[in-house]
Design a protein around this motif. Structure first.
Motif, PDB file in Angstrom:
ATOM      1  N   SER A 123      45.722  -9.862 -67.203  1.00  0.00           N
ATOM      2  CA  SER A 123      46.274  -8.753 -65.869  1.00  0.00           C
ATOM      3  C   SER A 123      44.477  -7.672 -66.332  1.00  0.00           C
ATOM      4  N   ILE A 124      44.383  -7.376 -65.186  1.00  0.00           N
ATOM      5  CA  ILE A 124      43.470  -6.267 -64.642  1.00  0.00           C
ATOM      6  C   ILE A 124      43.877  -5.667 -64.147  1.00  0.00           C
ATOM      7  N   ASN A 125      44.348  -4.159 -64.315  1.00  0.00           N
ATOM      8  CA  ASN A 125      45.104  -2.930 -63.688  1.00  0.00           C
ATOM      9  C   ASN A 125      43.924  -2.948 -63.019  1.00  0.00           C
ATOM     10  N   GLN A 126      44.073  -2.675 -61.540  1.00  0.00           N
ATOM     11  CA  GLN A 126      43.085  -2.744 -60.647  1.00  0.00           C
ATOM     12  C   GLN A 126      42.717  -1.318 -60.290  1.00  0.00           C
ATOM     13  N   ASP A 127      42.872   0.227 -60.961  1.00  0.00           N
ATOM     14  CA  ASP A 127      43.423   1.430 -60.814  1.00  0.00           C
ATOM     15  C   ASP A 127      42.397   2.440 -62.195  1.00  0.00           C
ATOM     16  N   THR A 128      43.008   1.158 -63.435  1.00  0.00           N
ATOM     17  CA  THR A 128      42.379   1.962 -63.921  1.00  0.00           C
ATOM     18  C   THR A 128      41.312   0.958 -65.297  1.00  0.00           C
ATOM     19  N   GLY A 129      41.105  -0.552 -64.757  1.00  0.00           N
ATOM     20  CA  GLY A 129      40.324  -1.443 -65.602  1.00  0.00           C
ATOM     21  C   GLY A 129      41.219  -1.905 -66.907  1.00  0.00           C
ATOM     22  N   GLU A 130      42.273  -1.589 -67.149  1.00  0.00           N
ATOM     23  CA  GLU A 130      42.793  -1.730 -68.793  1.00  0.00           C
ATOM     24  C   GLU A 130      43.150  -2.989 -68.441  1.00  0.00           C
ATOM     25  N   PRO A 131      42.957  -3.762 -69.420  1.00  0.00           N
ATOM     26  CA  PRO A 131      43.924  -5.272 -69.066  1.00  0.00           C
ATOM     27  C   PRO A 131      44.963  -5.432 -69.851  1.00  0.00           C
ATOM     28  N   THR A 132      45.551  -6.609 -70.041  1.00  0.00           N
ATOM     29  CA  THR A 132      47.367  -6.988 -70.286  1.00  0.00           C
ATOM     30  C   THR A 132      47.008  -7.887 -71.273  1.00  0.00           C
ATOM     31  N   LEU A 133      46.887  -8.437 -72.220  1.00  0.00           N
ATOM     32  CA  LEU A 133      47.501 -10.187 -71.687  1.00  0.00           C
ATOM     33  C   LEU A 133      48.725 -10.728 -72.141  1.00  0.00           C
ATOM     34  N   ILE A 134      49.083 -11.705 -71.025  1.00  0.00           N
ATOM     35  CA  ILE A 134      49.508 -12.107 -70.919  1.00  0.00           C
ATOM     36  C   ILE A 134      49.867 -13.512 -71.068  1.00  0.00           C
ATOM     37  N   GLN A 135      49.178 -14.011 -72.028  1.00  0.00           N
ATOM     38  CA  GLN A 135      49.367 -15.631 -72.008  1.00  0.00           C
ATOM     39  C   GLN A 135      48.629 -15.485 -73.013  1.00  0.00           C
ATOM     40  N   ASN A 136      48.749 -16.644 -73.563  1.00  0.00           N
ATOM     41  CA  ASN A 136      47.749 -17.710 -74.352  1.00  0.00           C
ATOM     42  C   ASN A 136      48.282 -19.025 -74.861  1.00  0.00           C
ATOM     43  N   ALA A 137      46.945 -19.673 -73.829  1.00  0.00           N
ATOM     44  CA  ALA A 137      47.002 -21.063 -73.224  1.00  0.00           C
ATOM     45  C   ALA A 137      46.685 -22.197 -73.989  1.00  0.00           C
ATOM     46  N   ASP A 138      47.191 -22.615 -75.137  1.00  0.00           N
ATOM     47  CA  ASP A 138      46.661 -23.808 -76.160  1.00  0.00           C
ATOM     48  C   ASP A 138      45.322 -24.671 -75.071  1.00  0.00           C
ATOM     49  N   THR A 139      44.228 -24.709 -76.014  1.00  0.00           N
ATOM     50  CA  THR A 139      43.583 -25.635 -74.848  1.00  0.00           C
ATOM     51  C   THR A 139      43.858 -27.187 -75.947  1.00  0.00           C
ATOM     52  N   ARG A 140      44.432 -27.807 -76.812  1.00  0.00           N
ATOM     53  CA  ARG A 140      44.412 -28.615 -77.196  1.00  0.00           C
ATOM     54  C   ARG A 140      43.690 -29.330 -77.938  1.00  0.00           C
ATOM     55  N   GLY A 141      42.589 -28.610 -78.317  1.00  0.00           N
ATOM     56  CA  GLY A 141      41.602 -29.065 -79.066  1.00  0.00           C
ATOM     57  C   GLY A 141      40.791 -28.356 -80.450  1.00  0.00           C
ATOM     58  N   ILE A 142      39.654 -28.251 -80.497  1.00  0.00           N
ATOM     59  CA  ILE A 142      38.917 -27.898 -81.679  1.00  0.00           C
ATOM     60  C   ILE A 142      38.243 -26.822 -81.284  1.00  0.00           C
ATOM     61  N   HIS A 143      37.986 -25.569 -82.081  1.00  0.00           N
ATOM     62  CA  HIS A 143      36.353 -24.678 -81.410  1.00  0.00           C
ATOM     63  C   HIS A 143      35.903 -25.211 -79.963  1.00  0.00           C
ATOM     64  N   THR A 144      36.883 -24.535 -79.165  1.00  0.00           N
ATOM     65  CA  THR A 144      36.988 -23.568 -77.446  1.00  0.00           C
ATOM     66  C   THR A 144      35.708 -22.705 -77.487  1.00  0.00           C
ATOM     67  N   ARG A 145      34.619 -23.449 -77.658  1.00  0.00           N
ATOM     68  CA  ARG A 145      33.625 -22.651 -77.119  1.00  0.00           C
ATOM     69  C   ARG A 145      32.950 -22.217 -76.199  1.00  0.00           C
ATOM     70  N   THR A 146      33.177 -22.880 -75.406  1.00  0.00           N
ATOM     71  CA  THR A 146      33.023 -22.471 -73.544  1.00  0.00           C
ATOM     72  C   THR A 146      33.709 -23.258 -72.971  1.00  0.00           C
ATOM     73  N   PHE A 147      33.929 -21.733 -71.632  1.00  0.00           N
ATOM     74  CA  PHE A 147      34.738 -22.911 -70.399  1.00  0.00           C
ATOM     75  C   PHE A 147      34.534 -22.015 -69.327  1.00  0.00           C
ATOM     76  N   ALA A 148      34.908 -22.758 -68.095  1.00  0.00           N
ATOM     77  CA  ALA A 148      34.342 -22.292 -66.731  1.00  0.00           C
ATOM     78  C   ALA A 148      35.440 -22.474 -65.793  1.00  0.00           C
ATOM     79  N   LEU A 149      35.560 -21.513 -64.963  1.00  0.00           N
ATOM     80  CA  LEU A 149      36.673 -21.635 -63.753  1.00  0.00           C
ATOM     81  C   LEU A 149      35.795 -22.181 -62.691  1.00  0.00           C
TER      82      LEU A 149
END
Length: 441
Positions: free
Chosen positions: A350-376
């Motif tokens: 998550s990104i603090n919209q006042d300071t830009g500081e990011p906070t880790l909120i999740q590590n989602a398992d991709t169920r595979g090997i070597h996640t080189r690319t992804f897209a939204l």
């Protein structure tokens, strides 16, 4: 009479303000000037979204159903050599594909990655009804293996980054969308060591070449990384600044992305497994050191061989940033190379919209090997991760092979990811080296 004149003046003022507002809104809505995908909706007049994924020289199209978070495989095209990277034109009418017979996808058994002898940039017209790719003009010959390609903000030029030797070229995009002539810089450029990505700042006045450097080995010292900042004026590049905290050592920068509305740049550090945040300054450069630096792994104290950070994307709404933790290190097991373990996850901040500081909120398992690319997808409602390779792994019942795959997640309102399904991809010993999503015009 005075009341009448005042009323007329007020009407004229309102019309002027409304006209300026309308022009401004139209500019922001134009895909040629948007700094990122649309924050809501799918950004497509047709309502259709497609995904392209490359295995070797073959690029396959998938239709994307955002509502059901599903993919449907369609047709494929074959490039002259392995696909390295691709980018859609801001109009979404064209796709530019960089290809090469050099690089890690062409490593002979027990050998080193060859530089290759065939390198090019090809334009394809995107059929607005089906998403099919149609050849569009002659390919442009490139000097060496291209590792990344992008366009400038209005889509008048394509920019290509190279890793060996590190470099950067600019190519005109003709009014009909074909690739035109190369634009030569007025003086030699400071391109650092191992260029890995090139991006154009949303202002269209600054270009950043992300240079990774090289980690140390038993036989070689570390090569420093840096962010190479160039002035940019209608295709012309000029040297401005090199940003290399700590002299560039322990700064193996790989990929960056911009916040869609705030003055922040988010950068992945490959070997350090870190997310750095830099400020975009009013003078058209960046802060000389990061505002924040965060770990991306769930257990940064237990980094296995082959663990590295990959690409990065900021959510269209600017509230979250996603990074690919990728692992594919191997160890020997009874004479066979098997996965040594590690994190193949999408790190969600998550990104603090006042300071830009990011906070880790999740590590989602991709169920595979070597996640080189992804897209939204352009609406930011789903995320697709590409696990690029197949690899044997040890389990309770013995060895099994984890296939390459496309893993589909829903993006929740709080930015976290819910796994929906994955589609195994037969790579036949090759790699699914690149994948991207675009809305159709």
């Amino acid at each position: 009479m005075k009341k009448c004149l005042c009323a007329i003046a007020l009407v004229a003022l309102f019309a002027l303000v409304f006209g300026i507002y309308a022009q401004h809104a139209a500019l922001l809505a134009s895909p040629s000037f948007a700094s990122g995908p649309a924050a809501s909706g799918n950004g497509s007049a047709s309502g259709r979204v497609v995904l392209y994924a490359a295995v070797g020289a073959e690029l396959t199209q998938y239709d994307v159903d955002v509502d059901t978070a599903s993919l449907v495989k369609r047709g494929s095209i074959t490039l002259p050599a392995n696909v390295q990277e691709a980018v859609a034109h801001p109009s979404r009418h064209y796709l530019y594909i960089a290809w090469s017979n050099g690089g890690p996808s062409n490593i002979p058994q027990g050998g080193a990655a060859p530089k290759g002898s065939q390198h090019g940039l090809s334009a394809f017209r995107i059929d607005p009804a089906s998403g099919a790719l149609l050849p569009h003009g002659a390919a442009a010959a490139l000097p060496s293996r291209p590792i990344h390609v992008t366009t400038d903000i209005p889509g008048r030029h394509a920019l290509v980054a190279y890793n060996d030797p590190s470099g950067l070229t600019v190519h005109r995009i003709e009014p009909d969308g074909t690739v035109g002539t190369q634009v030569k810089p007025p003086a030699p450029l400071d391109v650092g060591i191992y260029g890995h990505q090139v991006r154009v700042d949303p202002s269209n006045k600054m270009v950043i070449l992300v240079t990774r450097g090289n980690g140390p080995t038993a036989a070689t010292r570390e090569d420093p990384g840096a962010l190479k900042i160039f002035g940019y004026n209608d295709g012309l590049l000029t040297n401005r600044l090199s940003i290399a905290p700590g002299g560039g050592f322990n700064f193996q920068s790989r990929h960056l992305d911009f916040h869609p509305s705030r003055p922040w740049l988010f950068l992945s550090l490959e070997r350090q497994n870190k997310l750095d945040v830099f400020e975009r300054l009013k003078d058209g450069t960046l802060s000389r050191s990061p505002l924040f630096s965060k770990d991306t792994l769930s257990d940064p104290s237990n980094v296995r061989p082959g663990q590295a950070l990959g690409t990065i994307h900021v959510h269209p709404n600017g509230r979250f940033v996603y990074l690919a933790n990728r692992a594919s290190g191997v160890t020997d097991f009874h004479g066979q190379s098997v996965f040594v373990g590690g994190e193949n996850t999408i790190a969600v901040f998550s990104i603090n919209q006042d300071t830009g500081e990011p906070t880790l909120i999740q590590n989602a398992d991709t169920r595979g090997i070597h996640t080189r690319t992804f897209a939204l997808d352009p609406s930011g409602r789903i995320l697709v991760a590409a696990n690029m390779m197949e690899l044997p792994v040890r389990g309770a019942s013995g060895l099994s092979t984890v296939p390459a795959s496309l893993a589909v997640f829903r993006v929740r309102g709080d930015g976290k990811l819910d796994f929906v399904r994955k589609y195994d991809v037969a790579v036949g010993g090759k790699n699914m080296f690149w994948m991207g999503i675009t809305a159709l015009p």
